[in-house]
Scaffold this motif. Structure first.
Motif, mmCIF file in Angstrom:
data_model
loop_
_atom_site.group_PDB
_atom_site.id
_atom_site.type_symbol
_atom_site.label_atom_id
_atom_site.label_comp_id
_atom_site.label_asym_id
_atom_site.label_seq_id
_atom_site.Cartn_x
_atom_site.Cartn_y
_atom_site.Cartn_z
ATOM 1 N N ILE A 130 6.667 -45.186 -105.481
ATOM 2 C CA ILE A 130 7.521 -44.385 -104.423
ATOM 3 C C ILE A 130 6.934 -43.588 -103.815
ATOM 4 C CG2 ILE A 130 8.512 -41.903 -104.773
ATOM 5 C CD1 ILE A 130 9.006 -43.160 -107.875
ATOM 6 N N GLU A 131 7.298 -44.297 -102.025
ATOM 7 C CA GLU A 131 6.952 -43.197 -100.705
ATOM 8 C C GLU A 131 7.349 -41.629 -100.571
ATOM 9 O OE1 GLU A 131 5.607 -44.806 -96.293
ATOM 10 O OE2 GLU A 131 6.688 -46.456 -97.579
ATOM 11 N N THR A 132 6.588 -41.415 -99.913
ATOM 12 C CA THR A 132 6.995 -40.083 -99.334
ATOM 13 C C THR A 132 7.422 -40.315 -97.803
ATOM 14 O OG1 THR A 132 6.226 -37.990 -101.000
ATOM 15 C CG2 THR A 132 6.648 -37.167 -98.841
ATOM 16 N N ILE A 133 8.602 -40.248 -97.253
ATOM 17 C CA ILE A 133 8.717 -39.748 -95.919
ATOM 18 C C ILE A 133 8.598 -39.251 -95.449
ATOM 19 C CG2 ILE A 133 9.912 -41.389 -94.132
ATOM 20 C CD1 ILE A 133 8.845 -43.419 -96.185
ATOM 21 N N TRP A 134 7.447 -38.686 -94.609
ATOM 22 C CA TRP A 134 7.483 -37.366 -94.071
ATOM 23 C C TRP A 134 9.483 -36.373 -93.365
ATOM 24 C CZ3 TRP A 134 4.947 -34.313 -97.442
ATOM 25 C CH2 TRP A 134 3.952 -35.295 -97.925
ATOM 26 N N GLY A 135 9.049 -35.674 -93.755
ATOM 27 C CA GLY A 135 11.016 -34.630 -92.926
ATOM 28 C C GLY A 135 12.297 -35.612 -93.189
ATOM 29 N N SER A 136 12.449 -36.661 -94.359
ATOM 30 C CA SER A 136 13.242 -37.532 -94.916
ATOM 31 C C SER A 136 13.387 -37.277 -96.386
ATOM 32 C CB SER A 136 13.127 -38.830 -94.270
ATOM 33 O OG SER A 136 13.287 -39.380 -92.867
ATOM 34 N N GLY A 137 12.412 -37.799 -96.931
ATOM 35 C CA GLY A 137 12.371 -37.889 -98.485
ATOM 36 C C GLY A 137 11.092 -38.696 -99.218
#
Length: 233
Positions: A221-228
């Motif tokens: 599970i990767e955090t996509i900064w500014g997106s989700g």
């Protein structure tokens, strides 16, 4: 659930609030019972059968955080915390102890009813006996949907209902970026409320911790900064 009617326990020491919540739940064809003391509420929660439990934080004998922790050690039914405490740290703590939702007072009784109905519906769908046996496996994570079990590198890791449901949603919809608001709508089956960010963030954090506990070298599970968030295969 008795005779097809959902049974709710309200652990709330303000009798006027509890009676109002009880009235609205019963108007909407649910059974509701009240415990005005924390320890009494915990004992009833552990020894009786309820479909969902609503827990206030500030209670005589035992606070709602401790009640939530102890119930979650024994049962996996939906738990909702309601409180006048609005600080982010209290929301994160409550969700971190295994609550499925956190509502800040004051709120409308109709919102409470909507959330209760949504949580019960999702729980029943997830744990229904008629669910077909189905296995999904990605990145050394295997989910047995019918048995509600998660295995990481062959070893079983225990997930709460909402953690299980969120991980399952990611694994059934991989390689796509999901905003927190989208995840809240999809997994909690409710429109956006002010708790969506904390609810989603805390549950994802708990999933990552449990995958790490299962000796998975890297969280998918990767955090996509500014997106989700995105579940990578």
């Amino acid at each position: 659930m008795s005779n097809g009617v959902s049974r709710i326990l309200l652990i709330e020491d303000d009798e006027s609030i509890a009676e109002l919540q009880k009235d609205y739940l019963e108007i909407n064809h649910m059974e509701a019972e009240i415990a005005c003391d924390g320890l009494i509420g915990l004992n009833r929660a552990l020894n009786e059968s309820f479909d969902l439990i609503v827990i206030d934080i500030m209670l005589p004998s035992m606070d709602g955080f401790e009640i939530c922790r102890r119930i979650r050690e024994k049962k996996n039914i939906p738990l909702m915390i309601v409180s006048a405490k609005k600080e982010d740290i209290d929301k994160v703590r409550g969700l971190g102890l295994g609550a499925d939702d956190y509502m800040t007072k004051p709120f409308s009784p109709s919102e409470l009813v909507a959330r209760v109905q949504a949580h019960i519906k999702r729980y029943q769908l997830l744990t229904g006996a008629d669910t077909a046996n189905d296995i999904i496996e990605i990145n050394q994570i295997r989910i047995d949907k019918s048995a509600h079990r998660v295995f990481v590198l062959g070893e079983e890791i225990i997930f709460t209902t909402k953690e299980f449901e969120l991980l399952l949603f990611f694994m059934e919809n991989p390689n796509r970026v999901w905003m927190k608001e989208q995840l809240f709508r999809q997994v909690w089956d409710m429109d956006d409320f002010d708790t969506d960010i904390y609810t989603v963030v805390v549950h994802i954090g708990r999933i990552r911790e449990k995958l790490k506990k299962g000796k998975l070298s890297e969280s998918p599970i990767e955090t996509i900064w500014g997106s989700g968030y995105r579940f990578n295969t």
